[in-house]
Design a protein around this motif. Sequence first.
Motif, PDB file in Angstrom:
ATOM      1  N   ASP A  37       0.824  -1.215   0.000  1.00 51.13           N
ATOM      2  CA  ASP A  37       0.000   0.000   0.000  1.00 51.13           C
ATOM      3  C   ASP A  37       0.858   1.265   0.000  1.00 51.13           C
ATOM      4  OD1 ASP A  37      -2.267  -1.509  -0.150  1.00 51.13           O
ATOM      5  OD2 ASP A  37      -2.929  -1.137   1.907  1.00 51.13           O
ATOM      6  N   ASP A  38       2.117   1.157   0.431  1.00 51.52           N
ATOM      7  CA  ASP A  38       3.046   2.281   0.388  1.00 51.52           C
ATOM      8  C   ASP A  38       3.727   2.407  -0.979  1.00 51.52           C
ATOM      9  OD1 ASP A  38       4.413   4.467   1.855  1.00 51.52           O
ATOM     10  OD2 ASP A  38       6.205   3.245   1.446  1.00 51.52           O
ATOM     11  N   GLY A  39       3.483   1.450  -1.885  1.00 52.94           N
ATOM     12  CA  GLY A  39       4.012   1.566  -3.239  1.00 52.94           C
ATOM     13  C   GLY A  39       5.120   0.602  -3.608  1.00 52.94           C
ATOM     14  N   ALA A  40       5.482  -0.321  -2.717  1.00 58.85           N
ATOM     15  CA  ALA A  40       6.540  -1.275  -3.051  1.00 58.85           C
ATOM     16  C   ALA A  40       6.138  -2.119  -4.257  1.00 58.85           C
ATOM     17  CB  ALA A  40       6.836  -2.179  -1.856  1.00 58.85           C
ATOM     18  N   SER A  41       7.095  -2.317  -5.145  1.00 54.60           N
ATOM     19  CA  SER A  41       6.859  -3.129  -6.341  1.00 54.60           C
ATOM     20  C   SER A  41       7.390  -4.528  -6.076  1.00 54.60           C
ATOM     21  CB  SER A  41       7.550  -2.501  -7.545  1.00 54.60           C
ATOM     22  OG  SER A  41       7.319  -3.286  -8.698  1.00 54.60           O
ATOM     23  N   ILE A  42       6.563  -5.355  -5.442  1.00 56.69           N
ATOM     24  CA  ILE A  42       6.982  -6.717  -5.103  1.00 56.69           C
ATOM     25  C   ILE A  42       5.962  -7.740  -5.606  1.00 56.69           C
ATOM     26  CG2 ILE A  42       8.508  -6.141  -3.174  1.00 56.69           C
ATOM     27  CD1 ILE A  42       6.173  -6.690  -1.281  1.00 56.69           C
ATOM     28  N   GLY A  43       5.304  -7.404  -6.717  1.00 54.41           N
ATOM     29  CA  GLY A  43       4.402  -8.350  -7.354  1.00 54.41           C
ATOM     30  C   GLY A  43       2.927  -8.117  -7.109  1.00 54.41           C
ATOM     31  N   ILE A  76       7.712  -8.226  13.970  1.00 53.69           N
ATOM     32  CA  ILE A  76       8.325  -8.323  12.640  1.00 53.69           C
ATOM     33  C   ILE A  76       8.241  -6.968  11.944  1.00 53.69           C
ATOM     34  CG2 ILE A  76       8.150  -9.363  10.345  1.00 53.69           C
ATOM     35  CD1 ILE A  76       7.257 -11.953  11.712  1.00 53.69           C
ATOM     36  N   VAL A  77       9.417  -6.429  11.563  1.00 55.39           N
ATOM     37  CA  VAL A  77       9.480  -5.128  10.893  1.00 55.39           C
ATOM     38  C   VAL A  77      10.108  -5.227   9.508  1.00 55.39           C
ATOM     39  CG1 VAL A  77       9.470  -3.786  13.032  1.00 55.39           C
ATOM     40  CG2 VAL A  77      11.654  -4.523  12.054  1.00 55.39           C
ATOM     41  N   GLY A  78      10.494  -6.440   9.106  1.00 53.35           N
ATOM     42  CA  GLY A  78      11.075  -6.621   7.781  1.00 53.35           C
ATOM     43  C   GLY A  78      11.237  -8.087   7.468  1.00 53.35           C
ATOM     44  N   SER A  79      11.415  -8.374   6.183  1.00 57.45           N
ATOM     45  CA  SER A  79      11.653  -9.761   5.763  1.00 57.45           C
ATOM     46  C   SER A  79      12.302  -9.787   4.391  1.00 57.45           C
ATOM     47  CB  SER A  79      10.351 -10.566   5.745  1.00 57.45           C
ATOM     48  OG  SER A  79       9.524 -10.164   4.684  1.00 57.45           O
ATOM     49  N   VAL A  80      12.880 -10.929   4.084  1.00 57.52           N
ATOM     50  CA  VAL A  80      13.429 -11.198   2.754  1.00 57.52           C
ATOM     51  C   VAL A  80      13.372 -12.707   2.546  1.00 57.52           C
ATOM     52  CG1 VAL A  80      15.875 -11.453   3.429  1.00 57.52           C
ATOM     53  CG2 VAL A  80      15.293 -10.629   1.122  1.00 57.52           C
ATOM     54  N   GLN A  81      13.294 -13.089   1.287  1.00 60.65           N
ATOM     55  CA  GLN A  81      13.280 -14.512   0.944  1.00 60.65           C
ATOM     56  C   GLN A  81      14.465 -14.839   0.056  1.00 60.65           C
ATOM     57  OE1 GLN A  81       9.416 -15.632  -0.707  1.00 60.65           O
ATOM     58  NE2 GLN A  81       8.497 -13.997   0.511  1.00 60.65           N
ATOM     59  N   LEU A  82      15.004 -16.016   0.257  1.00 60.58           N
ATOM     60  CA  LEU A  82      16.048 -16.555  -0.593  1.00 60.58           C
ATOM     61  C   LEU A  82      15.456 -17.793  -1.253  1.00 60.58           C
ATOM     62  CD1 LEU A  82      19.081 -16.380  -1.433  1.00 60.58           C
ATOM     63  CD2 LEU A  82      19.539 -17.946   0.474  1.00 60.58           C
ATOM     64  N   ALA A  94      20.684 -18.753  -6.478  1.00 61.67           N
ATOM     65  CA  ALA A  94      19.457 -18.471  -5.724  1.00 61.67           C
ATOM     66  C   ALA A  94      18.995 -17.068  -6.100  1.00 61.67           C
ATOM     67  CB  ALA A  94      19.702 -18.573  -4.230  1.00 61.67           C
ATOM     68  N   GLU A  95      17.727 -16.803  -5.807  1.00 63.65           N
ATOM     69  CA  GLU A  95      17.154 -15.480  -6.084  1.00 63.65           C
ATOM     70  C   GLU A  95      16.746 -14.817  -4.778  1.00 63.65           C
ATOM     71  OE1 GLU A  95      13.442 -13.385  -8.500  1.00 63.65           O
ATOM     72  OE2 GLU A  95      13.685 -15.558  -8.581  1.00 63.65           O
ATOM     73  N   ILE A  96      17.100 -13.562  -4.659  1.00 63.66           N
ATOM     74  CA  ILE A  96      16.634 -12.728  -3.544  1.00 63.66           C
ATOM     75  C   ILE A  96      15.243 -12.230  -3.943  1.00 63.66           C
ATOM     76  CG2 ILE A  96      16.973 -10.570  -2.279  1.00 63.66           C
ATOM     77  CD1 ILE A  96      19.174 -12.489  -1.597  1.00 63.66           C
ATOM     78  N   ALA A  97      14.269 -12.377  -3.038  1.00 63.06           N
ATOM     79  CA  ALA A  97      12.897 -11.990  -3.369  1.00 63.06           C
ATOM     80  C   ALA A  97      12.234 -11.264  -2.203  1.00 63.06           C
ATOM     81  CB  ALA A  97      12.085 -13.231  -3.737  1.00 63.06           C
ATOM     82  N   LYS A  98      11.399 -10.336  -2.553  1.00 62.83           N
ATOM     83  CA  LYS A  98      10.495  -9.651  -1.631  1.00 62.83           C
ATOM     84  C   LYS A  98      11.169  -9.111  -0.376  1.00 62.83           C
ATOM     85  CE  LYS A  98       6.317 -11.678  -3.460  1.00 62.83           C
ATOM     86  NZ  LYS A  98       6.871 -11.576  -4.766  1.00 62.83           N
ATOM     87  N   LEU A 132      18.512 -10.908  -8.559  1.00 64.45           N
ATOM     88  CA  LEU A 132      17.332 -10.208  -8.056  1.00 64.45           C
ATOM     89  C   LEU A 132      16.916  -9.174  -9.076  1.00 64.45           C
ATOM     90  CD1 LEU A 132      18.184  -7.095  -6.962  1.00 64.45           C
ATOM     91  CD2 LEU A 132      19.298  -8.466  -5.227  1.00 64.45           C
ATOM     92  N   ASP A 133      15.703  -8.666  -8.916  1.00 59.57           N
ATOM     93  CA  ASP A 133      15.267  -7.546  -9.748  1.00 59.57           C
ATOM     94  C   ASP A 133      14.492  -6.570  -8.891  1.00 59.57           C
ATOM     95  OD1 ASP A 133      12.104  -7.665 -10.737  1.00 59.57           O
ATOM     96  OD2 ASP A 133      12.895  -9.612 -10.119  1.00 59.57           O
ATOM     97  N   THR A 134      14.492  -5.319  -9.341  1.00 57.28           N
ATOM     98  CA  THR A 134      13.769  -4.271  -8.635  1.00 57.28           C
ATOM     99  C   THR A 134      13.379  -3.181  -9.624  1.00 57.28           C
ATOM    100  OG1 THR A 134      13.793  -2.878  -6.649  1.00 57.28           O
ATOM    101  CG2 THR A 134      15.799  -2.892  -7.970  1.00 57.28           C
ATOM    102  N   ARG A 135      12.315  -2.486  -9.300  1.00 56.71           N
ATOM    103  CA  ARG A 135      11.830  -1.421 -10.171  1.00 56.71           C
ATOM    104  C   ARG A 135      12.887  -0.325 -10.294  1.00 56.71           C
ATOM    105  NH1 ARG A 135       6.310   0.742  -8.226  1.00 56.71           N
ATOM    106  NH2 ARG A 135       7.591   1.218  -6.436  1.00 56.71           N
ATOM    107  N   GLU A 136      13.090   0.122 -11.512  1.00 55.19           N
ATOM    108  CA  GLU A 136      14.042   1.201 -11.763  1.00 55.19           C
ATOM    109  C   GLU A 136      13.637   2.446 -10.974  1.00 55.19           C
ATOM    110  OE1 GLU A 136      16.183   2.495 -15.737  1.00 55.19           O
ATOM    111  OE2 GLU A 136      14.127   3.267 -15.687  1.00 55.19           O
TER     112      GLU A 136
END
Length: 178
Positions: A37-43, A76-82, A94-98, A132-136
């Motif tokens: 809702d804050d605008g993160a581009s994670i799918g 929980i204030v953050g997370s990441v997936q491998l 491996a891919e870094i995700a979300k 990994l990928d992220t919005r430009e």
Amino acid sequence: MTEKGVITVNADVKIEQKTSIEDHLNELSDLLVQVVDDGASIGFLPPMERSEAIDYWSNAMNPDVILLVAKLQGKIVGSVQLHLCSKQNGGHRAEIAKLMTHTGYRRNGIGRSLMLEAEKKAKQERRTLLVLDTREGDPSNLLYTSLGYIQAGRIPEYAKSANGEFQPTIFYYKNNLR
């Protein structure tokens, strides 16, 4: 390290690996809704329904996913997936995700700490290449380059934004994690 599986970022923030999410489903869902809702581009696109977040997390875990969470005062204030590649020719990558950090806790090293722990886990899993990928244009681009990730390419019109515009994404890699 203060206890098995818990990495201390500072006196208050700890990074933990989760092997199941049942006890954390609500917190993870709240985090996902908040960052989308804050605008993160994670799918996902805002506004995100809580039920959609619950559905996502309910199906997110499998043996090829390592989930790391950042906790502050037990929250929980953050997370990441491998995501470990299970293909025969991809056992080295491996891919870094979300990567997500709650907006109220950004710019405190949480994302960096999650990334460094993900890299450590990748090494433990004998993965020498991360992608990994992220919005430009997102601030995450600065984080990834500061951690030594190399831009591999840019794809225009890769992801649709909340306003219907298509935006480019940047693909990064980091190798030789030996």
